[in-house]
Design a protein around this motif. Structure first.
Motif, short mmCIF file in Angstrom:
data_model
loop_
_atom_site.label_atom_id
_atom_site.label_comp_id
_atom_site.label_asym_id
_atom_site.label_seq_id
_atom_site.Cartn_x
_atom_site.Cartn_y
_atom_site.Cartn_z
N LEU A 3 0.85 -1.18 0.00
CA LEU A 3 0.00 0.00 0.00
C LEU A 3 0.89 1.24 0.00
N VAL A 4 0.42 2.32 -0.61
CA VAL A 4 1.23 3.54 -0.77
C VAL A 4 0.53 4.72 -0.12
N SER A 5 1.32 5.48 0.65
CA SER A 5 0.80 6.68 1.30
C SER A 5 1.75 7.84 1.01
N PRO A 6 1.49 8.62 -0.05
CA PRO A 6 2.36 9.76 -0.36
C PRO A 6 2.32 10.82 0.75
N GLU A 19 -1.65 18.77 -7.14
CA GLU A 19 -0.78 17.75 -6.54
C GLU A 19 -1.60 16.54 -6.11
N ILE A 20 -2.78 16.78 -5.56
CA ILE A 20 -3.64 15.67 -5.14
C ILE A 20 -4.10 14.86 -6.35
N ASP A 21 -4.37 15.53 -7.46
CA ASP A 21 -4.78 14.83 -8.68
C ASP A 21 -3.71 13.84 -9.15
N LYS A 22 -2.45 14.16 -8.89
CA LYS A 22 -1.36 13.29 -9.32
C LYS A 22 -1.31 11.98 -8.55
N ILE A 23 -1.90 11.97 -7.35
CA ILE A 23 -1.77 10.80 -6.47
C ILE A 23 -3.13 10.18 -6.14
N ASP A 25 -4.58 7.66 -7.15
CA ASP A 25 -4.61 6.20 -7.06
C ASP A 25 -3.87 5.66 -5.84
N ALA A 26 -3.36 6.56 -4.98
CA ALA A 26 -2.70 6.12 -3.76
C ALA A 26 -3.72 5.54 -2.79
N ASP A 27 -3.24 4.76 -1.84
CA ASP A 27 -4.13 4.14 -0.85
C ASP A 27 -4.47 5.09 0.29
N PHE A 28 -3.52 5.98 0.61
CA PHE A 28 -3.70 6.97 1.66
C PHE A 28 -2.96 8.25 1.24
N PRO A 58 -7.63 10.37 -1.26
CA PRO A 58 -7.62 9.07 -0.58
C PRO A 58 -7.75 9.29 0.93
N PRO A 59 -7.97 8.23 1.71
CA PRO A 59 -8.06 8.37 3.16
C PRO A 59 -6.82 9.04 3.75
#
Length: 215
Positions: A3-6, A19-23, A25-28, A58-59
């Motif tokens: 799982l990925v959390s940027p 910036e949020i649009d870029k991530i 598909d992240a899990d958190f 993401p959450p």
């Protein structure tokens, strides 16, 4: 799969929505809260949570690197935290605080600094939803991974299996595509990545590569 959390600390705050649009598909999304006391830096607090709440994210995975975290639990829970990580080094009454976090329908994680041994977690481990292992000394983004911390991940994973527990192991600090597979092999479930994602040419591609890693 991993799982990925940027870590939003590494993002460009002048263009937060982009910036949020870029991530997406992240899990958190990892939110570092620093008070300049527990760690030698000051970052954001509730205003950034309020801003993130206005976006489709993401959450939120919130890491409280602060003294007296018990004073702020309800506030961050009310602002949408899905995970709250508090440091074992900062809280005297950890069992009580873990129970409070979980009573708010938020996952309770306990964070440990690089110098804190895994053995310090043995009395709390059965009560938590996760453990956050710091793989750098907390306070600043962009630091290099401390190789010796990988053994702590392995020890914690062994303890998890030995006791038949299912808490998740998160790692934070200097994680990139060069060492991501290594920490997953040692037992990490959630990889927190800042500069490696936000300062890459293609953040979405980095996220996808990490999510494809398997133990």
């Amino acid at each position: 799969m991993a799982l990925v959390s940027p870590s939003i600390l590494a993002a460009d705050f002048a263009n937060l929505s982009a910036e949020i649009d870029k991530i997406k598909d992240a899990d958190f999304i990892h939110v570092d809260v620093m008070d300049g006391v527990f760690v030698p830096n000051i970052t954001f607090g509730t205003p950034i949570m309020e801003a993130l709440n206005k976006l489709d994210t993401p959450p939120l995975d919130v890491h409280l690197m602060i003294d007296n975290p018990s004073q702020y639990i309800e506030k961050f829970a009310n602002l949408g935290a899905s995970i709250l990580a508090v440091h074992i080094e900062a809280e005297r009454h950890l069992h009580r605080l873990v129970d409070r976090i979980k009573s708010l329908d938020v996952e309770a994680f306990v964070a440990v600094n690089p110098h804190t041994p895994v053995s310090a977690l043995e009395e709390i481990i059965q009560f938590v939803d996760g453990v956050l292992i710091m793989t750098v000394n907390p306070g600043f983004t962009g630091q290099s991974f401390i190789p010796e911390t990988a053994q702590k991940i392995a020890k914690l994973d062994h303890l998890r299996k030995e006791k038949g527990l299912n808490f998740r192991i998160a790692v934070d600090g200097g994680i990139n595509l060069k060492n991501a597979q290594t920490v997953v092999d040692y037992g990490a479930d959630i990889l927190i990545m800042g500069a490696a994602i936000f300062r890459s040419e293609n953040p979405a591609e980095v996220i996808q590569k990490v999510k494809e890693l398997k133990k």
